[in-house]
Design a protein around this motif. Sequence first.
Motif, PDB file in Angstrom:
ATOM      1  N   TYR A 421      -9.144 -23.460   7.257  1.00  0.00           N
ATOM      2  CA  TYR A 421      -8.536 -23.515   5.887  1.00  0.00           C
ATOM      3  C   TYR A 421      -7.975 -25.153   5.454  1.00  0.00           C
ATOM      4  N   TRP A 422      -8.734 -26.169   5.522  1.00  0.00           N
ATOM      5  CA  TRP A 422      -7.396 -27.339   4.732  1.00  0.00           C
ATOM      6  C   TRP A 422      -7.013 -27.246   3.860  1.00  0.00           C
ATOM      7  N   SER A 423      -6.633 -28.167   3.074  1.00  0.00           N
ATOM      8  CA  SER A 423      -4.989 -28.588   1.698  1.00  0.00           C
ATOM      9  C   SER A 423      -4.966 -29.920   2.169  1.00  0.00           C
ATOM     10  N   MET A 424      -5.551 -30.691   1.050  1.00  0.00           N
ATOM     11  CA  MET A 424      -4.503 -32.198   1.101  1.00  0.00           C
ATOM     12  C   MET A 424      -3.706 -31.958  -0.437  1.00  0.00           C
ATOM     13  N   SER A 425      -3.506 -31.172  -0.979  1.00  0.00           N
ATOM     14  CA  SER A 425      -3.166 -30.851  -2.593  1.00  0.00           C
ATOM     15  C   SER A 425      -2.018 -32.099  -2.892  1.00  0.00           C
ATOM     16  N   HIS A 426      -1.625 -32.284  -3.954  1.00  0.00           N
ATOM     17  CA  HIS A 426      -0.596 -32.753  -3.723  1.00  0.00           C
ATOM     18  C   HIS A 426       0.854 -32.149  -4.044  1.00  0.00           C
ATOM     19  N   GLY A 427       0.633 -30.939  -4.547  1.00  0.00           N
ATOM     20  CA  GLY A 427       1.755 -29.880  -4.772  1.00  0.00           C
ATOM     21  C   GLY A 427       0.998 -28.191  -5.299  1.00  0.00           C
ATOM     22  N   GLU A 428       1.567 -27.322  -4.770  1.00  0.00           N
ATOM     23  CA  GLU A 428       1.221 -26.167  -4.541  1.00  0.00           C
ATOM     24  C   GLU A 428       2.762 -24.826  -5.298  1.00  0.00           C
ATOM     25  N   GLY A 429       2.149 -24.616  -6.943  1.00  0.00           N
ATOM     26  CA  GLY A 429       3.704 -22.923  -7.009  1.00  0.00           C
ATOM     27  C   GLY A 429       2.975 -21.505  -6.029  1.00  0.00           C
ATOM     28  N   TRP A 430       2.185 -22.058  -5.376  1.00  0.00           N
ATOM     29  CA  TRP A 430       1.598 -21.171  -3.808  1.00  0.00           C
ATOM     30  C   TRP A 430       0.712 -20.638  -3.552  1.00  0.00           C
ATOM     31  N   ASP A 431      -0.312 -20.979  -3.768  1.00  0.00           N
ATOM     32  CA  ASP A 431      -1.673 -21.348  -2.756  1.00  0.00           C
ATOM     33  C   ASP A 431      -2.413 -20.200  -2.606  1.00  0.00           C
ATOM     34  N   LEU A 432      -3.128 -19.153  -3.446  1.00  0.00           N
ATOM     35  CA  LEU A 432      -3.514 -17.917  -3.076  1.00  0.00           C
ATOM     36  C   LEU A 432      -5.027 -17.795  -2.456  1.00  0.00           C
ATOM     37  N   PRO A 433      -5.016 -19.296  -2.403  1.00  0.00           N
ATOM     38  CA  PRO A 433      -6.177 -19.426  -0.185  1.00  0.00           C
ATOM     39  C   PRO A 433      -6.117 -19.666   0.267  1.00  0.00           C
ATOM     40  N   MET A 434      -5.134 -20.738   0.388  1.00  0.00           N
ATOM     41  CA  MET A 434      -4.724 -20.632   1.614  1.00  0.00           C
ATOM     42  C   MET A 434      -4.354 -19.633   2.577  1.00  0.00           C
ATOM     43  N   ALA A 435      -2.862 -18.893   1.428  1.00  0.00           N
ATOM     44  CA  ALA A 435      -2.279 -18.074   1.816  1.00  0.00           C
ATOM     45  C   ALA A 435      -3.256 -17.263   2.677  1.00  0.00           C
ATOM     46  N   GLN A 436      -4.418 -16.562   1.414  1.00  0.00           N
ATOM     47  CA  GLN A 436      -5.263 -15.644   2.261  1.00  0.00           C
ATOM     48  C   GLN A 436      -6.114 -15.732   3.592  1.00  0.00           C
ATOM     49  N   ALA A 437      -6.235 -17.225   3.766  1.00  0.00           N
ATOM     50  CA  ALA A 437      -6.841 -17.461   4.659  1.00  0.00           C
ATOM     51  C   ALA A 437      -6.192 -17.157   5.953  1.00  0.00           C
ATOM     52  N   GLY A 438      -4.210 -17.554   5.787  1.00  0.00           N
ATOM     53  CA  GLY A 438      -4.044 -17.030   6.773  1.00  0.00           C
ATOM     54  C   GLY A 438      -3.968 -15.534   7.340  1.00  0.00           C
ATOM     55  N   ALA A 439      -3.958 -15.074   6.308  1.00  0.00           N
ATOM     56  CA  ALA A 439      -3.459 -13.311   6.550  1.00  0.00           C
ATOM     57  C   ALA A 439      -4.732 -12.627   7.010  1.00  0.00           C
ATOM     58  N   MET A 440      -6.180 -13.979   6.625  1.00  0.00           N
ATOM     59  CA  MET A 440      -7.255 -13.488   7.427  1.00  0.00           C
ATOM     60  C   MET A 440      -7.269 -13.693   8.580  1.00  0.00           C
ATOM     61  N   GLY A 441      -7.074 -14.929   8.979  1.00  0.00           N
ATOM     62  CA  GLY A 441      -6.746 -14.903  10.585  1.00  0.00           C
ATOM     63  C   GLY A 441      -7.549 -17.133  10.945  1.00  0.00           C
ATOM     64  N   LEU A 442      -7.372 -17.747   9.775  1.00  0.00           N
ATOM     65  CA  LEU A 442      -8.477 -18.723   9.859  1.00  0.00           C
ATOM     66  C   LEU A 442      -7.027 -19.268  10.055  1.00  0.00           C
ATOM     67  N   THR A 443      -7.264 -21.069  10.870  1.00  0.00           N
ATOM     68  CA  THR A 443      -6.455 -21.413  11.363  1.00  0.00           C
ATOM     69  C   THR A 443      -6.403 -22.375  10.024  1.00  0.00           C
ATOM     70  N   LEU A 444      -4.550 -22.509   9.463  1.00  0.00           N
ATOM     71  CA  LEU A 444      -4.189 -23.459   8.617  1.00  0.00           C
ATOM     72  C   LEU A 444      -4.028 -25.184   9.408  1.00  0.00           C
ATOM     73  N   LEU A 445      -4.746 -25.803   7.970  1.00  0.00           N
ATOM     74  CA  LEU A 445      -4.636 -27.210   8.109  1.00  0.00           C
ATOM     75  C   LEU A 445      -3.590 -27.575   6.393  1.00  0.00           C
ATOM     76  N   ALA A 446      -1.994 -27.740   6.522  1.00  0.00           N
ATOM     77  CA  ALA A 446      -1.529 -27.351   4.638  1.00  0.00           C
ATOM     78  C   ALA A 446      -0.245 -28.859   5.130  1.00  0.00           C
ATOM     79  N   PRO A 447      -0.280 -28.914   3.898  1.00  0.00           N
ATOM     80  CA  PRO A 447       0.851 -30.184   3.958  1.00  0.00           C
ATOM     81  C   PRO A 447       2.284 -29.412   3.621  1.00  0.00           C
ATOM     82  N   ASP A 448       2.984 -30.930   3.993  1.00  0.00           N
ATOM     83  CA  ASP A 448       4.328 -30.200   4.736  1.00  0.00           C
ATOM     84  C   ASP A 448       5.050 -30.348   3.567  1.00  0.00           C
ATOM     85  N   HIS A 449       4.661 -29.565   2.881  1.00  0.00           N
ATOM     86  CA  HIS A 449       5.359 -29.518   0.701  1.00  0.00           C
ATOM     87  C   HIS A 449       5.708 -28.078   0.418  1.00  0.00           C
ATOM     88  N   SER A 450       6.464 -28.652  -0.717  1.00  0.00           N
ATOM     89  CA  SER A 450       6.306 -27.499  -1.857  1.00  0.00           C
ATOM     90  C   SER A 450       6.069 -26.317  -1.737  1.00  0.00           C
TER      91      SER A 450
END
Length: 533
Positions: A421-450
Amino acid sequence: MPSIHDILTKAVALHNGGQPERAAALYRDVLAVEPAEPHSLHLLGLQMRRAGCEAEGIALMARSLLLAPTLAPALFNQARALQDSGRLDEAIAHFRRKLEVDPNCGVTSIVLGNEALARGRLDEAERILRRAAALEAGGAFASRLRRALERVTTARGIARDAADPSLPPGLVVRGAFRDSSGYAHKVRQFVRHLVDAGVRVRLVDLNHGDVDNLPDGQIDPLLHTLDRPVRAKAVLSFTTPLVVEAVPNLKTINYTVFEALDIPPLWAAHSRRHDHVVVATDSSRRAWLQAGHPADRVHICPEGVEPLEPGRVAPAAILDGTGRRLADYRVRILNVSDLNSRKNLEGLLRVWLRTTRAEDDAALLLKAGKGDGASGSIRDLLARLTAETGRTLGEAAPLFLVEGKLSDTDMMSLHAAATHYWSMSHGEGWDLPMAQAGAMGLTLLAPDHSAYHAYLNGRVAHMIPSHVTPALDGYRGRDWWTPDEAAAARLLRAVIDDPDGTRLSAREHLLEHFSWRSAAHRLIGLLGGLDAL
């Protein structure tokens, strides 16, 4: 030589014709000759606001109203300006004056009726909204007014039930829960787990407009049964601060998030009216504190992830227009985004075009928007990025696009079809799809912020360096973060070239600390401490 009237007429035509700079120049020409010309002051003030000069715009319109106190358009536009600046009491005074000058203005009546409803003044709200409904009968606002009057009736019932000692104690939860938005998903999850924990919940649908909801069969049947009265101490809303509505004699608590460094003045002003604000992460809490919100009235309760065993969810079978199967690619990178500038699909697709090659054993799976119609916007964006980068989609690794509404189950299947799962978001209050992807074992590519800092780190995910930049569009006037595209390109290249060597998993970390069950229990403890349960 043209008269002031002629110059002003031409300026208004330019103003309405989408040429604000030329219009502003003519307004200034009028004011150079006649400094006390109220229409030019008002319209120049309006243009200054649109150009981002908020204080100057408000000052110009204030001068206009000193000269012409009954100038109805200036009263309305100044009210909107003061509202956006967080000066709510002054704004409402201008709206009231506007209604005195123009008593048949339905829009102004709607504003004042909603203001009374937001403050829990139900009799006043009903009187004004019924008047507005009579003015707008059969018009564009008829449905909205009907729904507002329904909310008045519901609020009266909640207040009456709260005073009934024969009813069981419980919690009123108010929020959209029938659509495919992130807010609706969190309402469904929190409510289901609150009930599992023994909390008696009355669930009230947030019915501000006609929404393309999920079919009833795709929503947990439990949620349709939670319409029974309870004796509540508080109403817990899940929404933005602007549409929270108070119920007399009950605490007003709002669960919300924000995606930039600080909240707008209008959010801050509305939030101060509420007894308590609950946010998902420290990033959002800092945004409220930065806006001057009292520290003892903003609290953190993280959202959650659904614990699913590997292999429990069947991957979605996805093909592109040429019949290629997503499952045939070793590296399958998912992104779920609304079509807005904050999600930064432009940056994500630019990195994809510049970095990947057609021969790569990799594909990008993009779920764009909440409904149909995303393909046209994505096609236009790709055309622009092709011209910018000099690379076509055919030269890059393939893109699989998914459109339409997806149920929670379908979204899980989409996650199960991916490896990353990969995000290039400018900012997140949580990011449900990213969090759920991590819980399902996907390798995460996440911005280092928010919000990503709340549940990810460099041990469990690949963090993309980011820097603070001015925000755009609906976030204009705020700052957000921009991920480093060069760093993202290097990371993307690494995971495609060596998926095994770059494998990381946040699964255990997320399931241990951030399950929906844990989130609900944190919320229960917080509400108990606030004497809201």
